[in-house]
Design a protein around this motif. Structure first.
Motif, mmCIF file in Angstrom:
data_model
loop_
_atom_site.group_PDB
_atom_site.id
_atom_site.type_symbol
_atom_site.label_atom_id
_atom_site.label_comp_id
_atom_site.label_asym_id
_atom_site.label_seq_id
_atom_site.Cartn_x
_atom_site.Cartn_y
_atom_site.Cartn_z
ATOM 1 N N TYR A 15 77.142 32.147 -62.135
ATOM 2 C CA TYR A 15 77.976 32.323 -60.943
ATOM 3 C C TYR A 15 77.381 33.376 -60.017
ATOM 4 O O TYR A 15 77.329 33.181 -58.806
ATOM 5 N N GLU A 16 76.941 34.476 -60.573
ATOM 6 C CA GLU A 16 76.366 35.544 -59.758
ATOM 7 C C GLU A 16 75.058 35.111 -59.103
ATOM 8 O O GLU A 16 74.798 35.431 -57.948
ATOM 9 N N ILE A 17 74.238 34.380 -59.812
ATOM 10 C CA ILE A 17 72.957 33.951 -59.254
ATOM 11 C C ILE A 17 73.163 32.908 -58.171
ATOM 12 O O ILE A 17 72.594 32.999 -57.085
ATOM 13 N N GLY B 160 75.827 32.301 -56.417
ATOM 14 C CA GLY B 160 76.572 32.852 -55.287
ATOM 15 C C GLY B 160 75.700 33.607 -54.303
ATOM 16 O O GLY B 160 76.063 33.782 -53.145
ATOM 17 N N ARG B 161 74.535 34.035 -54.721
ATOM 18 C CA ARG B 161 73.649 34.813 -53.843
ATOM 19 C C ARG B 161 72.525 33.975 -53.233
ATOM 20 O O ARG B 161 71.644 34.518 -52.590
ATOM 21 N N VAL B 162 72.555 32.671 -53.431
ATOM 22 C CA VAL B 162 71.509 31.800 -52.897
ATOM 23 C C VAL B 162 71.852 31.430 -51.456
ATOM 24 O O VAL B 162 72.958 30.971 -51.179
ATOM 25 N N PRO B 163 70.913 31.615 -50.525
ATOM 26 C CA PRO B 163 71.172 31.200 -49.140
ATOM 27 C C PRO B 163 71.310 29.682 -49.029
ATOM 28 O O PRO B 163 70.783 28.939 -49.855
ATOM 29 N N THR C 28 76.633 34.947 -65.372
ATOM 30 C CA THR C 28 75.290 35.095 -64.800
ATOM 31 C C THR C 28 74.995 33.966 -63.825
ATOM 32 O O THR C 28 74.467 34.196 -62.735
ATOM 33 N N HIS D 41 69.682 25.616 -51.153
ATOM 34 C CA HIS D 41 70.530 24.847 -52.063
ATOM 35 C C HIS D 41 69.875 23.543 -52.505
ATOM 36 O O HIS D 41 70.026 23.136 -53.652
#
Length: 100
Positions: free
Chosen positions: A24-26, A28-31, A22, A35
């Motif tokens: 990693y998926e979250i 990985g989708r952050v612009p 979860t 950050h």
């Protein structure tokens, strides 16, 4: 009726794997623009880790448990402090370079 719940090793591993996937998926989708705020929020999580490690250290019964608790406090505090240093350096990149 006994309402105790025991977490076995396989259940703990399953929960860890779900949390890792979860996360990693979250992340990985952050612009890229988000950050720095995300890193500041993760520093808060490291603070919670330090509190948990302190709780484990205070409830330690043997010398091995005390050593593990101390090591956890040490790593959690270092991780939180390092996160704030990195966040500060990232925020310095957005400041203007005018020295006048």
């Amino acid at each position: 009726m006994d309402a105790t719940t025991a977490i076995t090793g396989f259940v703990a591993l399953y929960i860890f794997m779900l949390a890792a996937f979860t996360g990693y998926e979250i992340i990985g989708r952050v612009p890229a623009i988000l950050h720095t705020p995300l890193m500041s929020g993760s520093n808060f999580v490291h603070g919670i880790v330090v509190v948990g490690a302190i709780w484990a250290l205070l409830n330690a019964g043997s010398l091995l448990e005390q050593a593990i608790g101390f090591f956890g406090v040490l790593l959690g505090a270092g991780n939180a402090a390092g996160g704030y240093v990195v966040t500060d350096r990232m925020l310095d990149m957005f400041k203007s370079s005018d020295s006048q």
